[in-house]
Design a protein around this motif. Sequence first.
Motif, mmCIF file in Angstrom:
data_model
loop_
_atom_site.group_PDB
_atom_site.id
_atom_site.type_symbol
_atom_site.label_atom_id
_atom_site.label_comp_id
_atom_site.label_asym_id
_atom_site.label_seq_id
_atom_site.Cartn_x
_atom_site.Cartn_y
_atom_site.Cartn_z
ATOM 1 N N VAL A 119 0.665 -1.114 -0.154
ATOM 2 C CA VAL A 119 0.009 0.050 -0.082
ATOM 3 C C VAL A 119 1.016 1.094 0.038
ATOM 4 C CG1 VAL A 119 -1.834 1.431 1.145
ATOM 5 C CG2 VAL A 119 -1.931 -1.269 1.051
ATOM 6 N N ARG A 120 2.004 1.145 0.576
ATOM 7 C CA ARG A 120 2.789 2.590 0.677
ATOM 8 C C ARG A 120 3.727 2.671 -0.432
ATOM 9 N NH1 ARG A 120 6.335 3.122 6.374
ATOM 10 N NH2 ARG A 120 7.079 4.760 5.063
ATOM 11 N N ARG A 121 3.950 1.421 -1.232
ATOM 12 C CA ARG A 121 4.640 1.688 -2.687
ATOM 13 C C ARG A 121 3.473 2.153 -3.387
ATOM 14 N NH1 ARG A 121 6.570 -3.447 -1.082
ATOM 15 N NH2 ARG A 121 5.136 -4.564 -2.338
ATOM 16 N N LEU A 122 2.189 1.793 -3.384
ATOM 17 C CA LEU A 122 1.128 2.334 -4.481
ATOM 18 C C LEU A 122 0.938 3.784 -4.142
ATOM 19 C CD1 LEU A 122 -0.906 1.904 -6.458
ATOM 20 C CD2 LEU A 122 -2.668 1.117 -4.798
ATOM 21 N N ALA A 123 1.053 4.113 -2.806
ATOM 22 C CA ALA A 123 0.950 5.684 -2.433
ATOM 23 C C ALA A 123 1.910 6.414 -3.035
ATOM 24 C CB ALA A 123 0.912 5.616 -1.046
ATOM 25 N N ARG A 124 3.243 6.193 -2.864
ATOM 26 C CA ARG A 124 4.337 6.809 -3.413
ATOM 27 C C ARG A 124 4.253 6.899 -4.925
ATOM 28 N NH1 ARG A 124 8.723 9.188 -1.568
ATOM 29 N NH2 ARG A 124 7.962 8.583 0.657
ATOM 30 N N SER A 125 3.970 5.603 -5.671
ATOM 31 C CA SER A 125 4.071 5.808 -7.018
ATOM 32 C C SER A 125 3.037 6.531 -7.574
ATOM 33 C CB SER A 125 3.760 4.089 -7.463
ATOM 34 O OG SER A 125 3.652 4.196 -8.903
ATOM 35 N N ALA A 126 1.544 6.507 -7.032
ATOM 36 C CA ALA A 126 0.643 7.279 -7.274
ATOM 37 C C ALA A 126 0.746 8.911 -7.328
ATOM 38 C CB ALA A 126 -0.724 7.035 -6.698
ATOM 39 N N VAL A 127 1.455 9.355 -6.214
ATOM 40 C CA VAL A 127 1.594 10.647 -6.045
ATOM 41 C C VAL A 127 2.948 11.251 -6.964
ATOM 42 C CG1 VAL A 127 2.819 12.267 -4.333
ATOM 43 C CG2 VAL A 127 1.111 10.561 -3.345
ATOM 44 N N ARG A 128 3.799 10.171 -7.245
ATOM 45 C CA ARG A 128 4.983 10.739 -8.117
ATOM 46 C C ARG A 128 4.293 10.807 -9.496
ATOM 47 N NH1 ARG A 128 9.979 7.079 -8.001
ATOM 48 N NH2 ARG A 128 10.579 8.739 -9.632
ATOM 49 N N SER A 129 3.242 9.964 -9.990
ATOM 50 C CA SER A 129 2.870 9.965 -11.299
ATOM 51 C C SER A 129 1.978 11.089 -11.628
ATOM 52 C CB SER A 129 2.056 8.659 -11.437
ATOM 53 O OG SER A 129 0.875 8.610 -10.829
ATOM 54 N N TRP A 130 1.410 11.765 -10.358
ATOM 55 C CA TRP A 130 0.523 12.948 -10.481
ATOM 56 C C TRP A 130 1.403 14.415 -10.258
ATOM 57 C CZ3 TRP A 130 -3.337 10.003 -6.961
ATOM 58 C CH2 TRP A 130 -4.027 9.175 -7.578
ATOM 59 N N ASN A 131 2.648 14.244 -10.223
ATOM 60 C CA ASN A 131 3.648 15.318 -10.045
ATOM 61 C C ASN A 131 3.513 15.945 -8.701
ATOM 62 O OD1 ASN A 131 5.338 15.262 -12.474
ATOM 63 N ND2 ASN A 131 3.548 15.867 -13.747
ATOM 64 N N ALA A 132 3.030 15.183 -7.674
ATOM 65 C CA ALA A 132 2.891 15.628 -6.404
ATOM 66 C C ALA A 132 3.909 15.219 -5.138
ATOM 67 C CB ALA A 132 1.443 15.343 -5.871
#
Length: 697
Positions: A576-589
Motif C-alpha cells: 500500500v505504501r509503494r502504491l501511494a508513493r507511485s501514485a503521488v509521483r505519477s501525479w507530479n505531487a
Amino acid sequence: MRDSAPGAPAGPEDWPADTRTTLALNLTGTFDWDLDTGSLHLDDGGLAVFDLRPDEFDGRPAKLIDRLPRSEWTRLDAMVTQAMKDGRPRYGLYFRIRCRDGTLRWTHSQGRILRDPWGRAHRIIGIVRDATDELTGATGGNTPDTERHREASVVEETTAALANARSVRDVIDVLESARGVGRLGAVSLMMGFVEGNHLRQIAEGRTTSLVPELEFTRLDADFPMSEVVRTMTPRFFVSQQEFAARYPRLWPYIAPLNASAAAYLPLIAQGRAIGAIGLLFRDKYSFTPGEETLLTALTSTIAQSLQRAMLYEQEMELAESLQRFMLPHTIPSVAGLRSEVSYRPARQGRDIGGDWYDVIPLPGGRIAAVIGDVQGHDTHAAAVMGQLRIVLRAYAAEGHAASTVLARASTFLHDLDTDRFATCLYAEADPATGWLRLVRAGHLDPLLLSTDGLCRVLPVAGALPLGLPHLGPSDFPVTSLELAVGETLVMFTDGLVEQPRVDLDDGIRELVDAVGRGPEDLRLLADWVCEQPGGRSGVDDLALVLLRRETAPMPQPGRRLHQRVAAGDLKAIAGVRRLARSAVRSWNADSCADAVELVTQELTVNALRHTTGDALVTFRLLDGGDRRVRVEVEDGSTDPPKLSADEDIGLTGRGMLLVDRLADVWGVERQGSGKSVWAEFVAPTHYGEPEGPEPSP
C-alpha cells in the motif's frame, strides 16, 4: 325624474291593489338567488330597476355586472359575502347602477339569507328598488338622516380600510376602490407628494392625457394641487366655467371627463403639507358645509396613512437591502453541475428574516450548497445570519468534511453569546462522480427531482440545530448518495411550505407537486416554485437552492486507484505504501509524497487492527482551484477513530494524531454498514504530464 317603471300600470283599477301593482308603482322588484346553482331570478319590476329587458337577462348574476360600475359591484359583492360569513339573516345597502343611457342612479337592495341546517347560506330572497328620489330629496323623506348615515359609513369604512394599508400603493387602491372616495360620487382621483420644492404625482386619475408638468411640478406653479400645498387651504369648484377661467392650461385635459365640480385638498400631517389630493365629480353643482367638512376630515386620515406607509416602505427597503447585501451576489459555475438560487423577502410585517443560502467552490472541483434559517425575524437575526454564512463558507473552503464544517459553525454560533440558534442543510457535491454528502441540522429534508419529473422527499439523517453547546463532528451524521445525470436536488427554507392554519406536511406535499409540474429549465423552475399562488402566505421570507447534475465528465485514466487489503494482512502495508508513493509521483505531487505515504499506512493499519473484514484503500487526484491528493480507507465498522495524545505509538506510530498533523484536512463518513476515513493533501500546481506509465492497481 321618472314616476313609474317601464310597462307599469298607470294606477290600480281595483281596491286594494295587488302586490305586483304595488311594487311596480313604487319602482320595486323582487329577486330569488339560488346560491347552489348560481341562478338568479328577477321579476319584471326587478328588471326595470336594472333597466334591463327580459331578453337581455339570462339568469346569471354576472350579467348584472354590466349595469354596475366596477367599484359598486366590488362593494356589493363584499357586503353580501360578509353578511353570509357573519351569519346574519338579512342585509341592506345602497349602490349605484348605470342606466342604458349611461347615467348613474341610486338603488337599494334588501335580502333575506336562507341557510341549511348546518348554517350554510344557500339562497337569498329579496327586493331591489329605485332609491333616486329618496337620496336626492325629491320626496321630502328622511334624506338628511340617510345622507348623514351614508357619510358616516364612508368615513368609517375608508378609515378602517386605510388602517390596513402598508404601502402608498395600498392607500391609493383603497381610495380608488368601492370603500373609498368613489362612494362620495368622485369619478377621478389625483394625488401628489411633496419632494423638496416640487410635487410628484403618484395617482393620475382618469384623464385621457396629462399635462407633462403635472408629473413633477414646482410648488410655485399655477396648478391647483401646487396651490393648496402652498396655502394649506382646500379649494372647491362648482362650475366648469370657474375652473376653466382659473386654470386655463389645465382645463383642456380635464374637460373630456365631463366633470361638473372639483375639490383639491392639502394632505397635512404633523403640521406640514406632505402632498395634495384632487377629486373630480359629475352631476354635482355644490358642496354643502357638511361635505366640505367630510372631505377635509378624510384627507387628514389619508395624510396620516400615507405618512405611515412612506415610513414603512423606507424601513422595508432598508431591511431588504440589508438582507440582500448579506447574501452572495454571484454563484460559482462548476463543470458538470448547475445551480440556481432564489430569495423572496416576507411581504407581511416589517421585520426581515434570517434565511440564507450559499454555493461554495471546494478544493478538487467539488461544490457545497448551503441553505439555512436563523431563529427570529429582526435585524438581530439578519446580523447573525451574515456572520454565520461567512464563517461556514470559510470552514467549507478550507476543505473540511461536511460534518466538521457544521460542527465548527455550531461552535462559532454558540460562542457568539446570542440566544439564537439556526437550522441548516449542507450538501457537498462531486461533479466527477455525482456523489452527494448531506448533513442536516434541524432543517427540513430536501427534495429529489428525477429526470422523469417524479419528485419526492429525500430523507437525510438529522442532527440538532446549530448553536447548541457541546456538538462535535460525530453529532452531525452524513448521508451519502449518488446524484444521477439530470437529477435535481431541491433545498428550501420553511417559508416556502409553512402557511397559517395549514399542516406542514400538507405544505410539503404541495411543494412536491409544484416541483414535479414545474418547467424543465432550472431558472424557470426556481421562479415557478417561489411564485406558486397560495404557496406561501408572505409572513416569512424564503430561500431556495436547486442543484442539478448536467453531464458526467469523461473518465480520466490514472486519476483513481484502488487496492483491497485482506483482514489482518499487515504484511500488505508495504504494498500500500509503494502504491501511494507511485501514485503521488505519477501525479507530479512529490512534495507531499512522504505525508501521503505515512498517513496511508496509519489509516490502513488502524482499519486492520480495530475492525474486522477487508479494508479498501483508494487514491484520487482532485482537480480544482487547488490540486489535492485524497486517500480513503473503507472498512466494515461504524465506530469512528479516536484522536488522543496518549494513543499507543507502537506499531502505528502516533496513529490518528499523526494523521491530524500531516493531512491538510481529514474526516470520517458513514457508508451503509461501515465508514470511510479520508485525508486530503494539497498538491503543487500541475506543471506537466506524468512521467512514466501510470501505476496499475
